[in-house]
Every structure is written in structure tokens, then in C-alpha cells.
Design a protein around this motif. Structure first.
Motif, short mmCIF file in Angstrom:
data_model
loop_
_atom_site.label_atom_id
_atom_site.label_comp_id
_atom_site.label_asym_id
_atom_site.label_seq_id
_atom_site.Cartn_x
_atom_site.Cartn_y
_atom_site.Cartn_z
N CYS A 126 1.97 3.31 -9.42
CA CYS A 126 1.72 1.86 -9.43
C CYS A 126 0.29 1.56 -9.01
N ASN A 127 -0.21 2.29 -8.01
CA ASN A 127 -1.58 2.07 -7.55
C ASN A 127 -2.56 2.35 -8.69
N LEU A 128 -2.33 3.42 -9.42
CA LEU A 128 -3.21 3.75 -10.56
C LEU A 128 -3.07 2.73 -11.68
N ARG A 129 -1.83 2.30 -11.94
CA ARG A 129 -1.61 1.32 -13.02
C ARG A 129 -2.25 -0.03 -12.70
N LYS A 130 -2.16 -0.45 -11.46
CA LYS A 130 -2.75 -1.74 -11.06
C LYS A 130 -4.28 -1.66 -11.13
N ALA A 131 -4.81 -0.52 -10.72
CA ALA A 131 -6.26 -0.26 -10.78
C ALA A 131 -7.04 -1.35 -10.07
N ASN A 132 -8.10 -1.82 -10.69
CA ASN A 132 -9.04 -2.76 -10.08
C ASN A 132 -8.70 -4.20 -10.50
N ARG A 133 -7.40 -4.52 -10.47
CA ARG A 133 -6.95 -5.85 -10.88
C ARG A 133 -6.10 -6.47 -9.78
N THR A 134 -5.87 -7.75 -9.89
CA THR A 134 -4.92 -8.41 -8.98
C THR A 134 -3.52 -8.16 -9.53
N PRO A 135 -2.49 -8.38 -8.73
CA PRO A 135 -1.13 -8.21 -9.25
C PRO A 135 -0.84 -9.10 -10.46
N ASP A 136 -1.36 -10.32 -10.46
CA ASP A 136 -1.16 -11.21 -11.61
C ASP A 136 -1.82 -10.65 -12.86
N GLU A 137 -3.06 -10.20 -12.73
CA GLU A 137 -3.77 -9.64 -13.88
C GLU A 137 -3.07 -8.39 -14.42
N ALA A 138 -2.50 -7.59 -13.53
CA ALA A 138 -1.82 -6.35 -13.95
C ALA A 138 -0.37 -6.61 -14.34
N GLU A 139 0.09 -7.86 -14.19
CA GLU A 139 1.49 -8.22 -14.44
C GLU A 139 2.43 -7.34 -13.63
N MET A 140 2.07 -7.21 -12.34
CA MET A 140 2.84 -6.41 -11.39
C MET A 140 3.07 -7.26 -10.13
N PRO A 141 4.06 -8.15 -10.17
CA PRO A 141 4.29 -9.01 -9.00
C PRO A 141 4.71 -8.21 -7.77
N LEU A 142 4.28 -8.69 -6.62
CA LEU A 142 4.63 -8.06 -5.35
C LEU A 142 6.08 -8.38 -4.98
N LEU A 143 6.79 -7.41 -4.43
CA LEU A 143 8.14 -7.64 -3.95
C LEU A 143 8.14 -8.53 -2.71
N ASN A 144 7.14 -8.33 -1.84
CA ASN A 144 6.99 -9.11 -0.60
C ASN A 144 5.53 -9.40 -0.37
N GLU A 145 5.23 -10.59 0.08
CA GLU A 145 3.86 -10.93 0.40
C GLU A 145 3.43 -10.19 1.66
N PRO A 146 2.25 -9.60 1.66
CA PRO A 146 1.80 -8.90 2.87
C PRO A 146 1.53 -9.90 4.00
N HIS A 147 1.84 -9.47 5.22
CA HIS A 147 1.66 -10.34 6.40
C HIS A 147 1.39 -9.46 7.62
N ARG A 148 0.91 -10.10 8.67
CA ARG A 148 0.69 -9.40 9.94
C ARG A 148 2.05 -9.32 10.65
N PRO A 149 2.58 -8.11 10.87
CA PRO A 149 3.88 -8.00 11.54
C PRO A 149 3.75 -8.13 13.05
N THR A 150 4.85 -8.40 13.68
CA THR A 150 4.88 -8.41 15.14
C THR A 150 5.30 -7.02 15.61
N ARG A 151 5.06 -6.72 16.89
CA ARG A 151 5.53 -5.45 17.45
C ARG A 151 7.05 -5.34 17.31
N HIS A 152 7.74 -6.45 17.54
CA HIS A 152 9.20 -6.45 17.47
C HIS A 152 9.67 -6.13 16.05
#
Length: 182
Positions: A126-152
Motif C-alpha cells: 500500500c505504501n508503494l501504491r500510494k507513492a507520492n500522493r495523498t490518499p484521495d489522489e491515490a483513491e486509497m481512503p484511510l480506515l482511521n484518521e491519524p491522531h495524537r493518542p493518549t498514554r491510556h
């Protein structure tokens, strides 16, 4: 005995960290004991010998001074994988850490930063397929939006401890906040 490790607890008798688990070599634990920086909590049944003394090797020590923990977890490859439950955020494939890479959602070459909010776990295809594009440009939607997690959050996602790899003297301190059976 060469690879024995000592569990290090904060002054409140909780591990300094769970991921990675706060461990010192037994030699470092001896040094801290002799310098009066830690309190001995438990020993292994193994002794270390010097020319004049024999001492049991410490299995658990507690710091004498409380160390305030950082509010947010360290931005590390392992913690990214843990936040994303060791799952590629494009195809959903769950892999061991050795089978994952991390991907910048907005590529670095296009101004994307290496931050919690812009990096996700990804499998190599997937990393190679996405290459130098955004998920929208690569038509590869993210399963979860990245976020800063808590320790818990990261602690909850930590894989179950394998009881066989930890000395019995550690268990009371590793599970202090586990939910009790009713």
C-alpha cells in the motif's frame, strides 16, 4: 544471568512506562541501589558474587524520587503501530511490526510533517501504491484518521503480556490497573 533485567517502578510503584516496559539491566539496578537512588522491592533467586560478597539480583526496584511522566506518549514507530493496532490504515491487513512501514498521509515532499496527525501504519504494497500522493489522489481512503493518542489509549492497545516471559515478582506491578474479575 547476563540478560536478567530489573523492572523499574516510579516512586508510586507503577512502571515508568508500559511500551516499552521500563527495564534496566541487573547491573544498572545494583549501581542504583548502591547509590541509594532506588528502593529494593523484590529479588531473583540468583546471586551475584564479588570477591567479598554475595547478593541476590534485584528483580524489581522503585525510584526514590517521583518522575513526572510526559503527558503524551513519545512519537515512535512502535507507538504509531500500536495506535493503529498493527494494521495497515489503507487495506486493513494486520501484520507484525516487522511487516509494517509508516506512511506520511500528506507526503513530506509536498509539505507533510512527521507528526501524529500525518503518519499512519501501512503495509509495504500500500505504501508503494500510494507513492507520492495523498490518499484521495491515490483513491486509497484511510480506515482511521491519524491522531495524537493518549498514554491510556496506547496502554489499552498494548498486546497482552505473555506471563511466561516475566518473572513472577513483576506481575503485581504490571497489572495494578487491570480490571478485576467479579
Amino acid at each position: 544471568m547476563i540478560d536478567l533485567q530489573t523492572l523499574v517502578l516510579n516512586a508510586d510503584y507503577r512502571p515508568l512506562s508500559y511500551n516499552p516496559l521500563s527495564l534496566w539491566s541487573w547491573k544498572d539496578a545494583f549501581t542504583a541501589l548502591f547509590l541509594d537512588r532506588v528502593t529494593l522491592v523484590a529479588n531473583y533467586d540468583i546471586e551475584a558474587h564479588s570477591p567479598s560478597r554475595s547478593l541476590k539480583v534485584p528483580s524489581v526496584v522503585a525510584l526514590k524520587s517521583y518522575v513526572a511522566l510526559a503527558r503524551s506518549p513519545a512519537f515512535t514507530r512502535y507507538n504509531i503501530y500500536l495506535r493503529d493496532t498493527f494494521t495497515c490504515q489503507y487495506c486493513g491487513l494486520r501484520l507484525p511490526s516487522g511487516g509494517l512501514t509508516f506512511d506520511h498521509v500528506v507526503p513530506r515532499s509536498r509539505g507533510g510533517l512527521s507528526t501524529w496527525e500525518n503518519v499512519v501504519a501501512a503495509c509495504s504494497p500500500c505504501n508503494l501504491r500510494k507513492a507520492n500522493r495523498t490518499p484521495d489522489e491515490a483513491e486509497m481512503p484511510l480506515l482511521n484518521e491519524p491522531h495524537r493518542p493518549t498514554r491510556h489509549e496506547l496502554h489499552r492497545r498494548q498486546p497482552e503480556f505473555d506471563h511466561r516471559q516475566y518473572h513472577h515478582t513483576w506481575l503485581d506491578y504490571l497489572y495494578w490497573d487491570s480490571e478485576l474479575d467479579s
